[in-house]
Structure formats: structure tokens, C-alpha cells
Motif scaffolding. Sequence first.
Motif, PDB file in Angstrom:
ATOM      1  N   SER B 162      11.615   4.872   8.290  1.00  0.00           N
ATOM      2  CA  SER B 162      12.815   5.182   9.081  1.00  0.00           C
ATOM      3  C   SER B 162      13.986   4.347   8.618  1.00  0.00           C
ATOM      4  O   SER B 162      15.132   4.820   8.583  1.00  0.00           O
ATOM      5  N   LEU B 163      13.760   3.077   8.248  1.00  0.00           N
ATOM      6  CA  LEU B 163      14.876   2.251   7.778  1.00  0.00           C
ATOM      7  C   LEU B 163      15.432   2.800   6.465  1.00  0.00           C
ATOM      8  O   LEU B 163      16.653   2.864   6.277  1.00  0.00           O
ATOM      9  N   THR B 164      14.511   3.224   5.571  1.00  0.00           N
ATOM     10  CA  THR B 164      14.976   3.804   4.310  1.00  0.00           C
ATOM     11  C   THR B 164      15.874   5.005   4.583  1.00  0.00           C
ATOM     12  O   THR B 164      16.931   5.177   3.966  1.00  0.00           O
ATOM     13  N   GLU B 165      15.454   5.812   5.575  1.00  0.00           N
ATOM     14  CA  GLU B 165      16.234   7.009   5.909  1.00  0.00           C
ATOM     15  C   GLU B 165      17.600   6.628   6.461  1.00  0.00           C
ATOM     16  O   GLU B 165      18.635   7.194   6.088  1.00  0.00           O
ATOM     17  N   ILE B 166      17.588   5.605   7.347  1.00  0.00           N
ATOM     18  CA  ILE B 166      18.870   5.151   7.924  1.00  0.00           C
ATOM     19  C   ILE B 166      19.800   4.690   6.811  1.00  0.00           C
ATOM     20  O   ILE B 166      20.982   5.073   6.754  1.00  0.00           O
ATOM     21  N   LEU B 170      23.442   6.197   5.870  1.00  0.00           N
ATOM     22  CA  LEU B 170      24.667   5.386   5.922  1.00  0.00           C
ATOM     23  C   LEU B 170      25.357   5.371   4.563  1.00  0.00           C
ATOM     24  O   LEU B 170      26.586   5.421   4.467  1.00  0.00           O
ATOM     25  N   GLN B 171      24.529   5.350   3.531  1.00  0.00           N
ATOM     26  CA  GLN B 171      25.104   5.311   2.192  1.00  0.00           C
ATOM     27  C   GLN B 171      25.832   6.614   1.875  1.00  0.00           C
ATOM     28  O   GLN B 171      26.808   6.615   1.139  1.00  0.00           O
ATOM     29  N   ASN B 172      25.345   7.699   2.481  1.00  0.00           N
ATOM     30  CA  ASN B 172      25.990   8.984   2.234  1.00  0.00           C
ATOM     31  C   ASN B 172      27.123   9.251   3.197  1.00  0.00           C
ATOM     32  O   ASN B 172      27.668  10.354   3.238  1.00  0.00           O
ATOM     33  N   GLY B 173      27.415   8.271   4.020  1.00  0.00           N
ATOM     34  CA  GLY B 173      28.538   8.449   4.929  1.00  0.00           C
ATOM     35  C   GLY B 173      28.176   9.162   6.207  1.00  0.00           C
ATOM     36  O   GLY B 173      29.062   9.519   6.993  1.00  0.00           O
ATOM     37  N   ALA B 174      26.890   9.411   6.445  1.00  0.00           N
ATOM     38  CA  ALA B 174      26.507  10.111   7.667  1.00  0.00           C
ATOM     39  C   ALA B 174      26.386   9.116   8.806  1.00  0.00           C
ATOM     40  O   ALA B 174      26.212   7.927   8.594  1.00  0.00           O
ATOM     41  N   GLU B 175      26.485   9.648  10.028  1.00  0.00           N
ATOM     42  CA  GLU B 175      26.339   8.803  11.203  1.00  0.00           C
ATOM     43  C   GLU B 175      24.864   8.708  11.569  1.00  0.00           C
ATOM     44  O   GLU B 175      24.127   9.686  11.423  1.00  0.00           O
ATOM     45  N   VAL B 176      24.446   7.575  12.044  1.00  0.00           N
ATOM     46  CA  VAL B 176      23.073   7.452  12.530  1.00  0.00           C
ATOM     47  C   VAL B 176      23.137   6.970  13.962  1.00  0.00           C
ATOM     48  O   VAL B 176      23.826   5.994  14.268  1.00  0.00           O
ATOM     49  N   LYS B 177      22.447   7.699  14.828  1.00  0.00           N
ATOM     50  CA  LYS B 177      22.489   7.330  16.239  1.00  0.00           C
ATOM     51  C   LYS B 177      21.668   6.065  16.446  1.00  0.00           C
ATOM     52  O   LYS B 177      20.529   5.971  15.995  1.00  0.00           O
ATOM     53  N   PRO B 178      22.228   5.082  17.145  1.00  0.00           N
ATOM     54  CA  PRO B 178      21.459   3.867  17.388  1.00  0.00           C
ATOM     55  C   PRO B 178      20.381   4.084  18.452  1.00  0.00           C
ATOM     56  O   PRO B 178      20.312   5.140  19.073  1.00  0.00           O
ATOM     57  N   GLY B 179      19.554   3.083  18.604  1.00  0.00           N
ATOM     58  CA  GLY B 179      18.507   3.153  19.618  1.00  0.00           C
ATOM     59  C   GLY B 179      17.139   3.106  18.962  1.00  0.00           C
ATOM     60  O   GLY B 179      16.980   2.682  17.825  1.00  0.00           O
ATOM     61  N   THR B 180      16.158   3.624  19.699  1.00  0.00           N
ATOM     62  CA  THR B 180      14.802   3.566  19.188  1.00  0.00           C
ATOM     63  C   THR B 180      14.531   4.714  18.218  1.00  0.00           C
ATOM     64  O   THR B 180      15.155   5.767  18.315  1.00  0.00           O
ATOM     65  N   PHE B 181      13.614   4.454  17.297  1.00  0.00           N
ATOM     66  CA  PHE B 181      13.292   5.494  16.307  1.00  0.00           C
ATOM     67  C   PHE B 181      11.855   6.015  16.479  1.00  0.00           C
ATOM     68  O   PHE B 181      11.281   6.574  15.574  1.00  0.00           O
ATOM     69  N   VAL B 182      11.306   5.779  17.633  1.00  0.00           N
ATOM     70  CA  VAL B 182      10.022   6.435  17.943  1.00  0.00           C
ATOM     71  C   VAL B 182      10.202   7.184  19.255  1.00  0.00           C
ATOM     72  O   VAL B 182      11.258   7.111  19.888  1.00  0.00           O
ATOM     73  N   ASP B 183       9.178   7.856  19.666  1.00  0.00           N
ATOM     74  CA  ASP B 183       9.261   8.705  20.841  1.00  0.00           C
ATOM     75  C   ASP B 183       9.129   7.866  22.101  1.00  0.00           C
ATOM     76  O   ASP B 183       8.043   7.725  22.662  1.00  0.00           O
ATOM     77  N   ARG B 184      10.224   7.279  22.526  1.00  0.00           N
ATOM     78  CA  ARG B 184      10.199   6.502  23.753  1.00  0.00           C
ATOM     79  C   ARG B 184      11.613   6.418  24.304  1.00  0.00           C
ATOM     80  O   ARG B 184      12.593   6.662  23.591  1.00  0.00           O
ATOM     81  N   LEU B 185      11.681   6.061  25.565  1.00  0.00           N
ATOM     82  CA  LEU B 185      12.989   5.894  26.192  1.00  0.00           C
ATOM     83  C   LEU B 185      13.255   4.389  26.293  1.00  0.00           C
ATOM     84  O   LEU B 185      12.506   3.677  26.976  1.00  0.00           O
ATOM     85  N   ASN B 186      14.275   3.917  25.624  1.00  0.00           N
ATOM     86  CA  ASN B 186      14.584   2.483  25.613  1.00  0.00           C
ATOM     87  C   ASN B 186      13.329   1.662  25.325  1.00  0.00           C
ATOM     88  O   ASN B 186      12.751   1.787  24.263  1.00  0.00           O
TER      89      ASN B 186
END
Lengths: 699, 346
Positions: B162-166, B170-186
Motif C-alpha cells: 500500500s505504501l508503494t502504491e501511495i 503521489l509521484q504521479n500527482g494524484a491525490e491519496v485519501k488519508p486514513g487507514t488502508f485496511v478494512d476498518r473504521l478509524n
Amino acid sequence: MSDDLFKLNIDGQEVEVPRSYTLMQACEEAGAEIPRFCYHERLSVAGNCRMCLVQWHGAPKPIASCAQTVGDMRMNPDGTPPNISTKGDYVEKARNGVMEFLLINHPLDCPICDQGGECDLQDQAVAYGRADSRYELNKRAVEDKNMGPLVKTIMTRCIQCTRCVRFAAEVAGVEEIGMISRGESAEITTYLEESLTSELSGNVIDLCPVGALTSKPYAFNARPWELRKTESVDVMDALGSNIRVDAKGDAVMRIMPVINEEVNEEWLSDKSRFIWDGLARQRLDTPYVRKDGKLTAVDWGEAFDAAKSALAAPAEKIGFVAGDLIEVEQAKAALDLARALGVQNTDCRPAGASYGADGVRERYIFNPTLLGVEEADALLLIGTNPRKEAAVWNARIRKAWLWNDLKVGVIGEAADLTYDYEHLGDGPDALKGLFSRDSEIAEALRNAEKPMIIVGESVLAREDGQAVLAAAHDYALEIQAIKEDWAGFGVLHSAAGRVGALDTGFVPGEGGADTAAILSGDMDTIVLLGADEVDLSTTGNATVIYVGSHGDAGASKADIILPAAAYTEMAATYVNTEGRVQMTRRAVQPKGEAREGWAIFRALSDVVGKTLLYDSADALRETLREANPVFAGLGFAPGDAGVDALKEKIPGGDTGVGNGALTAAIDDFYLTNPIARASKTMAECSLQKQGLETPMAAE
Amino acid sequence: MALRRFDLEAGGDSFAFKPETEPTIAFWLGKYPQDKKRSAVIPMLWLAQKDNEGWLSEPAMREVADRLEMPYIRVYEVATFYTMFRLQPVGKHHIQLCGTTPCMLRGANDLKEVCQKNIGKPMSVTDDGRLSWEEVECLGACANAPMVQINDYYYEDLTPESLTEILAKLQNGAEVKPGTFVDRLNSAPEGGATTLLEGDLYDGSRNAVSELPNLPKDAPAEPEPAPAPEKKTTLIKDSKPAPKAEDKPEMVEVAVGEEDDLKRIKGIGPVNEKALNELGIYKFSQIAAWTPANVDWVEDFMSFPGRIEREDWIAQAETLAGGEETDFSKRVDAGEVESSKDEGEA
């Protein structure tokens, strides 16, 4: 037990100390010795070295005694005084632990460290250090920092006591040293490694408990145990700071301050401290006589013969001018010779000055005393920049401003004095109507219990000098600065020899010419007693006899040079600006053929057939004491003893003061006298300072 | 922690705060007295860092020192003490990777390798100027370890993938939503909650009073209320008898729009005005006509004994009823009195 005393039981001994004491002070009261690195009596308490740990029975941990106020301690549960141990296994173990950590990253370079032999860390490691290290990782190394031409840094040795940081911020008043980063990376540095701009920067060398900050000019020159230590008096300014001259063989290796609470506390200005290399350069070590336009080395006999024929000129065509560094003995001998020759043209004051001729000593000395500023509640400086003219005293003003809420007003140059002040005007006309002026400082002076009015000596050399002095004195009378126990009016000199020469009466005699007149070209023969700070361009065809220690302006102009000893090479009397009579001691022999100033004139008097009546320095001093009783008391300042003389108005006020700006007496702090101009260190400092100031001037 | 020094070359010669930052600066300076404004040094350095592409240059530090009238060395000490002030340039997206124990145990070292591979050495900036990274101490999101902070936001529960993807996004100028990167709420459990799942926990039914299981059967369910303590009015000196009902001031009815703005009286704010209106008091003339008995009644009703007299409502009301102004009413009219504004107006 009274309210403000507190009883403690220290090592089984009961002591009673004021509640404001720190535990460390209480322990010392009880005779215990507490090791310390960061604590210093004249700086704020930092409490970060932890070396001063003691045991407080009942407390869970050892106590840093420097940071524990006695008044904050409490009794034992049974009401007996708290028990403190400064010795024993517990304390020993705690301090051993601290010492082991201090030494973890400290290099083992004592054999090549200049602090060796006088290093607090070294000394205390003997008592508390381990014989070996248990630390197996790499030691930390720290880059050395540039702090200018005076302070050498080997920062790996630093134990982060922050004494230098606190000194710069609190005493010197230049916030230029700081500790950057944190933890293991913490480093002491100036901002981006700029040089220190303080005139007191050399004191950080004394303060540094280890070898991190050492003297750059003294580096690798000597070991402290090889040095011959002679206590003496400094002549770089008119304060008469007490110094210790450390010499090896016939060379002065360094100069250190000696504590004198009334004069220099334990500080020393950079000029006084680092001047010593100038004592070995540009020296006049043999008599010279100008032959065919060229100065040629001769023996004393030939030089005296030449001087004899020069002094054969008519008495009214002969002038004697004394310089800034003249010692009392020389002044007296020269003056006696002049009078014996019938010469009335004698002067020790800068050209243009007319003060001091009335013989009232209180009108030219610094009556309130240097220490007095700590009692004063308002201070007015007229035409003086104490930061340059009396750097050590300036630190005392700052101290009073910082802790006693002293209010300061300045008339003259609005320089950075390291404390806040109200600038009342550039010229002496600001004195007019000052009494009723609506300003904070004018009001403070008006209402002050102990106001202090200080006139810079350079003001007195102005055309309206006497008028300014009188006007300032009138103002002092107006605000009642002069009362029974307070003489709040004085002159701050910047030349070490001036007050002493004035005390001997080295002013024009009956109908005699003053400095300006002597140097204006009318004389046939001019005798310069180390006078280099006067304008010698107009002496015309006069034969110039120069008596002095250094080949400077006066010597280059001279036709006959009689080499004299410098202040470290003779036992001589100096009177500081307060009128405090002090004696230097001989630390090294005079250079080459040079002789003490008074002996030169004694010998010369014999040659010209007017033999002076004293054969030894002691006999001369006896004569001095008879002529002027002030020379009888060594080491004290008259202070308020002179209030009665001060109560009389100073004449000359009616001529009116001008409005020309009072300019700085000292342009370049580092190059004010021939010894300083011969010093390489001072030259470097001066260049450094110019380098710092030039871009700002261009803005 | 490595040696930290200003990158003097990249810092250039000058720095200026962005104009839009000035109000924030004024806010921070406003918090401290003028002679203690050096207290604002950390927020000021932080703002300077924000205005300088994420790092603190030497001219920026000097600007802060000048504004706070501090010696440079003192600001320098602060700037080098706190690692949150970065003394050399960083990428557009600066990654602060938490390497402290919980994150380390959850795989922060693998994330470090990703950063090393994709960005380079710590504090080095990619050629396109988009990315840089450094390892920092605990960021306080241990429940979501391992995590990184990218500029102002947390990216949590990361894996090397997931970090590699982020980083790629970012390198391509796309936005990445912050928060958790697994299936959970906070910080809630992954895949949804595993406890407290009963529906009636949340429908309110559990709130109903039920029979207490450990009470004896014949005891009353509700304990009798304790008798209220008697008021010991006799002990208070000068106590006044309770006002009588007939002392209630007279009510009037006014048409909408004809009522006076009672808040122009010092001591009457929106709350008191409403209470008076409910008593039927709308006009200054009414208050001006109050008898002492009326005053006692109103004070008792509104539970503030002595205040009407202390604040002299009646004299104020007389003045205002006569169409004149008081000092206070002038300030109210000028909008200077916060407490006299209607709710929502401020």
C-alpha cells in the motif's frame, strides 16, 4: 530561629544561613567543598552538570546543591534541622556516576590540551573519576567552531555546562553564544559561527571549566606550572583592573584577571587580556639618536649628551608632554626635572583640555566609584561610551540595569551599550533645561536617591569642555547628586596614566603652555613621555625627545629616543579613574637597554647638572607622598570623602556649551595605545571588527 | 539523530511570509503580551516552515527572529532543538515514517525499505521534487501501526504494497485519501466490530427502568425521597419577607415592533430581556415606573437580589424613556457590546 535564617546540619555540623542561600553556599559555609562545573557565582544557576550532588537524608534522590534554595527545604519529621551529607559512599557514588557520564565522550587529549594543569574536569576526575572506561561504543566528536581571533574552540571537549552561553547573555550583554540541537548532538556555537562582538569575550576562556574554549593567541605556548605569576595592574583603560601577569623567562605569556570586587570583579576586557604579544613587538630596546635624518642606535651616554644639548634651549622653548600610559613615578621625575630647568610648559592632558589645573582633585576623578553604580538608581552618561572606554565597568552598569532597575540616560553618541537607555541628545546643549525636561530619565534623575552623572574625559578636550563640565556639575547640584554620603558626579577617563599625572601636578606651571601650545611649533625642544595619542604633525623644527617603550607615532617623530620599561616590567604607581592608587609589579625585565621612566629622568638630571634628590624608587615615592598625600593610601577610592570639595560650583559654566555632537572618544577599541598597536592579536580583532561593521555602514 | 544544519545554499537570501499567513501570525502574536512575544517562536517557526515549502530556511528563521525581536542564536537554538523544523529542503510530499517500537514490530522496517527504494536516502528529495522521507519518533497512532505522516495527514495500517502504491500515486500527482488502508473504521477492529454487536444495545430499550434483581421482594422499588431540609431563613439577618403577588409589575401589551430594545440598559442581556418580555415588560417607561416593591418582586422572580439597584436600571430606563442616551446605550448602538447583541448576530 529568626525568620530569615535557616538551620541545617551539614556533615554533623550545625550551620545557620540566610534562607536565600543555595544549599551549595550553605555547604561552603560549613566548610565543605562541593565540586561543580556549571555553577558560577556571577552567573544564573543552570543546574545541568549535576556534579554538585549532595545527600539530603530523607530525600529519595541526591540533591543538586547549586539549584536547591535553602529556604525551600523543610525540617526533619521530628523538627530537627535537615541533615545533609557532602561526603560518604552515597554522595561519592552519585558523583562518580556523573563524572563517568561526563567523561564518556570527553577526549583523552589532556597531554595536548591547553587547559591541562588548570582544568576543573581534570582535577575533579582525580577525585571522582574511574581509572578506566566502561564505554565500548564510539565516542562522540563535535566540529570545532569559529568564535573569532581570541577564542579557540575544541568542541569535543565541551561538557555543555553553558557557562559561556550565560556569560554572553547576562554579563557581556551580547546574545551570541547558544546551545544548538539537543541530546547527544548538542553543541555550543555562535550564530552560524560568527565571531563574538563583545569586548569581554575573553572571559569565556576563564569560565570554561574544560579545554573547550581556550585562548587562541596563547595556544600551545606554555603550561601553567611553568609560568611565573605576578599580580599587577592593567593600564589599557583607566579602570586599573587587577591582573596577573604570567611570564616564562623574559616573555609575558598571558594576562589573567585577579578578583577585585571594587574594580573589575573577576572580568577583564579583551584588550587587557590579549595585549601581551604587543609587549614583545616594536619595542624600543636601545637608545637612538637621529643622525643625518636617520635614527641610529647609540649607547645611553651618547643619547644623554644629545638630550643635554637639546635641553639647553631656553626654558620657555622647552615643553614636556605626558602620554596616556605614563606611570606616576616617571611623571614626577620628569616634572621635577622640568621645574628644575625652569620649564613651565608641562602638560599631561590631551590637546585642548583645560581641566584639572585648579588642583581640585574631585573635579577630575570618578567620585561615585565604579562599585557605586550598583547602588545608584539613575545614571547619566555625558559624552562617553563606557563599552569602549571602560568595558568592564560597562558590564557592571548592565548588571545594575538588569538587577537593580537602574535607569540610564545618554548624551552623546547613541551606541549599542548592551542595555537600554534614553538618548537625550547628541550635543552638550541637551543639558540645558534637563532638570525640568519631561522625559522618563530626567524624572528618574530628579527623583533619584543616588543619581550618578558621568562625564567622559574626551568631552573635556573640546573647546567648550570646561563649560560642559561646569554645566554637568551644575545639573548634578540641581538634582542633589552630591550629598553627605554620595558623590554622584565624576569624570570617566580612558587613559590609565592621566589621573596619576594630574595628581603629581603635571599641568602647565606659571604662564606655561598646554599640550596644544607645546605642539603648535613654537618649541625648540619637546620631551614626549610616551605621548603617542596627540597630534604631532605641527611640532615644526623642534627637537623631539621621546621616552617610551614602543616605536609608535612619537618615536617615528623623535630625534632622540630614550627606551623605557613597559607596565609589566616595573613596579610603578598608577591611579585609576576613581583616584584609586595601585601598584604594578615587575613581571619581566625591561627589554634590552630600556630603563624605568623615573630612572631615565633621574640620570638625565645628573647629566644636565640639576640632580634630583632621590636615588631610589622608594625615595621618589616618599617625595610623592610628601607632595600629595593621596599617594599614601594604596588600593582604595576616595569616593564620598570628596563631597565637600564637590559642593562648590565649577567655574567656567558661564561661557556656555556648544551644540556640536559629542563624538566617540575611542574609534577603535582594540588600537588605543602603542602597546595595542604593536599587538598582532589586537590588529586581527580590529580587522575583524571592521569586517563586521563595514557592510552595515554601507546599508 | 544526525547533525542538523541549515542548508544555506538552498535557503537563498530572503524569505517573506505569504500575505494570507499574516492573520494567523497576528493571531499568535495576539496571544502574548508585547514584551513577551518571543513566546510565539514555535508557532511562528511552524508558519514560516509552511510558507517555505515545508522546510525552514535560514532567512526564514531570521525573519521570525526579527519579528519577535529575538537574537538569532536564541531562535536558532529552538529551530535546531525540535526535529519538526526541517533545516533542509524536502519534497512536495514529505513522508515522516514512524519507526518507534509498535510500528517497528508491525513492519515499519519494511516500509523503510520501500522508502529507501522509491525515494532514496532519508532527507533526500526525488529528482522531480515530489517526494522525500525521514524516520521520526512515535507519532501517537500506535493502534494503526505501522503508519506514516505525509505533510499534514496520517496514512495508517500500511503494508509495503500500500505504501508503494501511495508513493506512486503521489509521484504521479494524484491525490491519496488519508486514513487507514485496511478494512476498518478509524481504530475499530478490522473487518468490522466483533463485540457489542447486540442490536438492542443501541435502540434505547436498555434504558428502561427494570426491576432491580437484588432488591428484597417486599421493599418499595423506589426509595422515598428524603425530606427537603428546612430553610433556615431566620438565621440570615435583614432577610426580607418573600414579595407578595400584588407587587408584580403591571403588564402591558405592545404591538410587534413597538417594544423598546431593553438590552440598551446596562445589565440586561438577551436572556434577561426575554424573561422581562415574558413578564409583559417591553418599554423603558415601564421599568422607570417600578416601585421598590416591584423591584423586589422582579429580583426575586429573576433570582438576582440587589442587582437592579446596583446597576441602576430605573435611572437608566428613565433616561432612555425620555429619548436620551446613556454611555452604555451609545456603545450598544455602535455594536461594541458583545453581550447586548441578539443571538446569531455575533
